[in-house]
Motif scaffolding. Structure first.
Motif, PDB file in Angstrom:
ATOM      1  N   SER A 241      -2.838  -2.125   1.620  1.00 36.85           N
ATOM      2  CA  SER A 241      -3.043  -1.837   3.035  1.00 36.85           C
ATOM      3  C   SER A 241      -4.493  -1.423   3.280  1.00 36.85           C
ATOM      4  O   SER A 241      -5.178  -0.929   2.374  1.00 36.85           O
ATOM      5  CB  SER A 241      -2.112  -0.692   3.452  1.00 36.85           C
ATOM      6  N   TRP A 242      -4.969  -1.574   4.514  1.00 38.93           N
ATOM      7  CA  TRP A 242      -6.274  -1.041   4.876  1.00 38.93           C
ATOM      8  C   TRP A 242      -6.271   0.486   4.786  1.00 38.93           C
ATOM      9  O   TRP A 242      -7.323   1.098   4.648  1.00 38.93           O
ATOM     10  CB  TRP A 242      -6.674  -1.491   6.277  1.00 38.93           C
ATOM     11  N   ASN A 243      -5.114   1.097   4.865  1.00 34.81           N
ATOM     12  CA  ASN A 243      -5.026   2.546   4.684  1.00 34.81           C
ATOM     13  C   ASN A 243      -5.061   2.947   3.219  1.00 34.81           C
ATOM     14  O   ASN A 243      -5.293   4.113   2.897  1.00 34.81           O
ATOM     15  CB  ASN A 243      -3.728   3.080   5.307  1.00 34.81           C
ATOM     16  N   GLY A 244      -4.815   1.982   2.324  1.00 33.06           N
ATOM     17  CA  GLY A 244      -4.711   2.266   0.900  1.00 33.06           C
ATOM     18  C   GLY A 244      -3.269   2.519   0.500  1.00 33.06           C
ATOM     19  O   GLY A 244      -2.383   2.708   1.342  1.00 33.06           O
ATOM     20  N   ALA A 245      -3.011   2.494  -0.800  1.00 34.34           N
ATOM     21  CA  ALA A 245      -1.685   2.778  -1.352  1.00 34.34           C
ATOM     22  C   ALA A 245      -1.762   4.133  -2.058  1.00 34.34           C
ATOM     23  O   ALA A 245      -2.530   4.304  -3.006  1.00 34.34           O
ATOM     24  CB  ALA A 245      -1.266   1.689  -2.338  1.00 34.34           C
ATOM     25  N   TRP A 246      -0.952   5.099  -1.602  1.00 31.33           N
ATOM     26  CA  TRP A 246      -1.099   6.498  -2.003  1.00 31.33           C
ATOM     27  C   TRP A 246       0.003   6.949  -2.952  1.00 31.33           C
ATOM     28  O   TRP A 246       1.146   6.494  -2.871  1.00 31.33           O
ATOM     29  CB  TRP A 246      -1.097   7.381  -0.763  1.00 31.33           C
ATOM     30  N   HIS A 247      -0.351   7.885  -3.820  1.00 31.47           N
ATOM     31  CA  HIS A 247       0.580   8.469  -4.788  1.00 31.47           C
ATOM     32  C   HIS A 247       0.202   9.935  -4.978  1.00 31.47           C
ATOM     33  O   HIS A 247      -0.982  10.262  -5.153  1.00 31.47           O
ATOM     34  CB  HIS A 247       0.486   7.724  -6.124  1.00 31.47           C
ATOM     35  N   ALA A 248       1.185  10.818  -4.904  1.00 30.06           N
ATOM     36  CA  ALA A 248       0.920  12.244  -5.090  1.00 30.06           C
ATOM     37  C   ALA A 248       1.846  12.803  -6.157  1.00 30.06           C
ATOM     38  O   ALA A 248       3.066  12.623  -6.097  1.00 30.06           O
ATOM     39  CB  ALA A 248       1.114  13.004  -3.787  1.00 30.06           C
ATOM     40  N   SER A 249       1.261  13.490  -7.119  1.00 31.82           N
ATOM     41  CA  SER A 249       2.010  14.182  -8.153  1.00 31.82           C
ATOM     42  C   SER A 249       1.922  15.678  -7.872  1.00 31.82           C
ATOM     43  O   SER A 249       0.823  16.243  -7.803  1.00 31.82           O
ATOM     44  CB  SER A 249       1.421  13.874  -9.535  1.00 31.82           C
ATOM     45  N   THR A 250       3.089  16.329  -7.708  1.00 30.13           N
ATOM     46  CA  THR A 250       3.117  17.723  -7.293  1.00 30.13           C
ATOM     47  C   THR A 250       3.991  18.560  -8.222  1.00 30.13           C
ATOM     48  O   THR A 250       4.670  18.030  -9.120  1.00 30.13           O
ATOM     49  CB  THR A 250       3.656  17.860  -5.862  1.00 30.13           C
ATOM     50  N   GLU A 251       4.036  19.848  -7.938  1.00 28.79           N
ATOM     51  CA  GLU A 251       4.837  20.761  -8.763  1.00 28.79           C
ATOM     52  C   GLU A 251       6.312  20.388  -8.767  1.00 28.79           C
ATOM     53  O   GLU A 251       6.998  20.498  -9.787  1.00 28.79           O
ATOM     54  CB  GLU A 251       4.676  22.192  -8.245  1.00 28.79           C
ATOM     55  N   GLY A 253       7.726  17.300  -7.701  1.00 31.15           N
ATOM     56  CA  GLY A 253       8.101  15.900  -7.610  1.00 31.15           C
ATOM     57  C   GLY A 253       6.953  14.998  -7.211  1.00 31.15           C
ATOM     58  O   GLY A 253       5.786  15.403  -7.193  1.00 31.15           O
ATOM     59  N   THR A 254       7.307  13.778  -6.889  1.00 33.12           N
ATOM     60  CA  THR A 254       6.331  12.740  -6.563  1.00 33.12           C
ATOM     61  C   THR A 254       6.698  12.096  -5.243  1.00 33.12           C
ATOM     62  O   THR A 254       7.875  11.914  -4.934  1.00 33.12           O
ATOM     63  CB  THR A 254       6.313  11.665  -7.669  1.00 33.12           C
ATOM     64  N   THR A 255       5.687  11.752  -4.473  1.00 37.01           N
ATOM     65  CA  THR A 255       5.909  11.009  -3.240  1.00 37.01           C
ATOM     66  C   THR A 255       4.819   9.954  -3.101  1.00 37.01           C
ATOM     67  O   THR A 255       3.700  10.142  -3.580  1.00 37.01           O
ATOM     68  CB  THR A 255       5.939  11.934  -2.004  1.00 37.01           C
ATOM     69  N   THR A 256       5.168   8.830  -2.478  1.00 36.86           N
ATOM     70  CA  THR A 256       4.229   7.712  -2.348  1.00 36.86           C
ATOM     71  C   THR A 256       4.220   7.197  -0.918  1.00 36.86           C
ATOM     72  O   THR A 256       5.148   7.432  -0.140  1.00 36.86           O
ATOM     73  CB  THR A 256       4.600   6.556  -3.300  1.00 36.86           C
ATOM     74  N   PRO A 263       6.412   6.563   4.510  1.00 40.51           N
ATOM     75  CA  PRO A 263       6.282   7.058   3.136  1.00 40.51           C
ATOM     76  C   PRO A 263       7.636   7.366   2.527  1.00 40.51           C
ATOM     77  O   PRO A 263       8.608   7.651   3.230  1.00 40.51           O
ATOM     78  CB  PRO A 263       5.445   8.328   3.301  1.00 40.51           C
ATOM     79  N   VAL A 264       7.680   7.288   1.205  1.00 40.83           N
ATOM     80  CA  VAL A 264       8.918   7.563   0.486  1.00 40.83           C
ATOM     81  C   VAL A 264       9.120   9.078   0.420  1.00 40.83           C
ATOM     82  O   VAL A 264       8.281   9.793  -0.128  1.00 40.83           O
ATOM     83  CB  VAL A 264       8.861   6.982  -0.939  1.00 40.83           C
ATOM     84  N   PRO A 265      10.212   9.614   0.992  1.00 37.67           N
ATOM     85  CA  PRO A 265      10.422  11.059   0.971  1.00 37.67           C
ATOM     86  C   PRO A 265      10.807  11.543  -0.418  1.00 37.67           C
ATOM     87  O   PRO A 265      11.283  10.771  -1.251  1.00 37.67           O
ATOM     88  CB  PRO A 265      11.570  11.269   1.966  1.00 37.67           C
TER      89      PRO A 265
END
Length: 366
Positions: A241-251, A253-256, A263-265
């Protein structure tokens, strides 16, 4: 605004391709009335007015003069970055609030000059960092807030646009012309500020760009998170996407987020998430008008926005030196440059009076 219920009379500055996109938004908005178009090329301004179906719309080459002649009370600046500083400075000192396209200015030094000009005049200058109003981005931020501290926030950005023109001749087309969007989005998502960056940039052998069209940047944020940008503007095939493809690793869990879909909850629980009513540049315009009506400080006000440009300049510096760059060092060097180049004594005095650029940006506009 004299009448908070009446549309805000504005002049638009810039009749290029982006300027015409803004003109369509301005003429379709209930919040504003377009009173004129400013461009150094009057034929371009007249052609833009004709495309809008208002061939008699006033045009001119000077922003303040046309605003005075048409009764405009604000300016929408969609000029090329090199013109942002003079256009915005003139408008602010004429008492005209400004909504400007990103980047805030062509250089961080010029951006800091505009911060100081906004302080001297007490006039609102907001930068349209338009992706901040994406409802999916707001949902993604909400998911992050439910998952605790973020260890790593990353975005992949891979596109293969063939723009032609100035972008293909830039030394750092991806970092300078595009990455500011993802950098600014990261600040919004993390609700935190960057401290340092290490960046590498290069140009693949098949690239149609003269400068470095690929880059990886790793930012340290004050709260301990790392933000990783990995991207290329010469990556044909499976593009993001023009917004980019995002991934977050947190205490917890993970969301993308794909950048184009919801976004995936982190779980399947039903959620009631408050999201912006508008998206893109229309969202920027709505926020700007609302801020003027209420006397509020909007997201994107120049003090707050400048750090996104500082991320770009620091990343470019790191790519050139091969060294990690502290954002505060980049801000301090740019302030020194701004003081040397400043022509207005009142603006120079404000720049010189900041004991810390970072602190000035944090407290300003509030």
């Amino acid at each position: 605004m004299a009448d908070s219920t009446a549309p805000l009379p504005v002049v638009a500055v810039g009749a290029g391709s982006m300027g015409r996109a803004w003109l369509r938004v301005l003429t379709g908005s209930p919040d504003v009335t377009l009173t004129g178009i400013v461009d150094l090329d009057l034929d371009a301004a007249r052609a833009a007015a004709a495309e809008l179906g208002v061939p008699d719309l006033p045009v001119g080459t000077d922003t303040v003069t046309l605003a005075d002649a048409t009764g405009a009370r604000a300016v929408v600046d969609v000029t090329v970055p090199a013109a942002h500083h003079p256009v915005t400075t003139d408008a602010l000192f004429a008492g005209l609030p400004v909504l400007g396209e990103k980047p805030v200015a062509a250089t961080l030094a010029e951006a800091l000059s505009l911060v100081a000009a906004a302080e001297v005049t007490g006039t609102l200058f907001m930068v349209s960092q338009s992706r901040r109003w994406n409802p999916q981005l707001a949902r993604f931020r909400h998911h992050l807030g439910r998952l605790g501290p973020v260890g790593t926030l990353s975005v992949d950005f891979f596109k293969a646009p063939r723009f032609g023109g100035f972008r293909e001749q830039m030394a750092h087309p991806l970092l300078v012309d595009m990455a500011i969007h993802q950098f600014d989005m990261a600040r919004y998502l993390l609700d935190d500020e960057p401290v340092s960056v290490y960046c590498e940039a290069w140009n693949p052998p098949w690239s149609w760009y003269a400068g470095d069209a690929s880059a990886i940047a790793v930012f340290d944020f004050a709260g301990g998170s790392r933000f990783v940008f990995d991207g290329s503007w010469c990556s044909p095939g499976r593009e993001t996407s023009w917004n980019g493809a995002w991934h977050a690793s947190t205490e917890h869990g993970t969301t993308t987020w794909s950048g184009d879909d919801d976004p995936v909850p982190p779980d399947t629980a039903a959620e009631d998430v408050e999201v912006p009513d508008h998206d893109g540049i229309a969202g920027s315009l709505a926020i700007f008008c609302d801020a003027l009506r209420r006397g509020a400080v909007p997201s994107g006000e120049v003090h707050e926005n400048v750090v996104s440009l500082a991320m770009v300049e620091a990343a470019v510096e790191s790519a050139g030196t091969g060294q990690r760059v502290l954002l505060d060092d980049a801000l301090d060097r740019s302030r020194e440059q701004a003081v040397r180049e400043e022509r207005r004594e009142d603006v120079r005095a404000v720049l010189q009076g900041w004991t810390s650029v970072r602190e000035a940006l944090l407290r300003g506009g509030r």
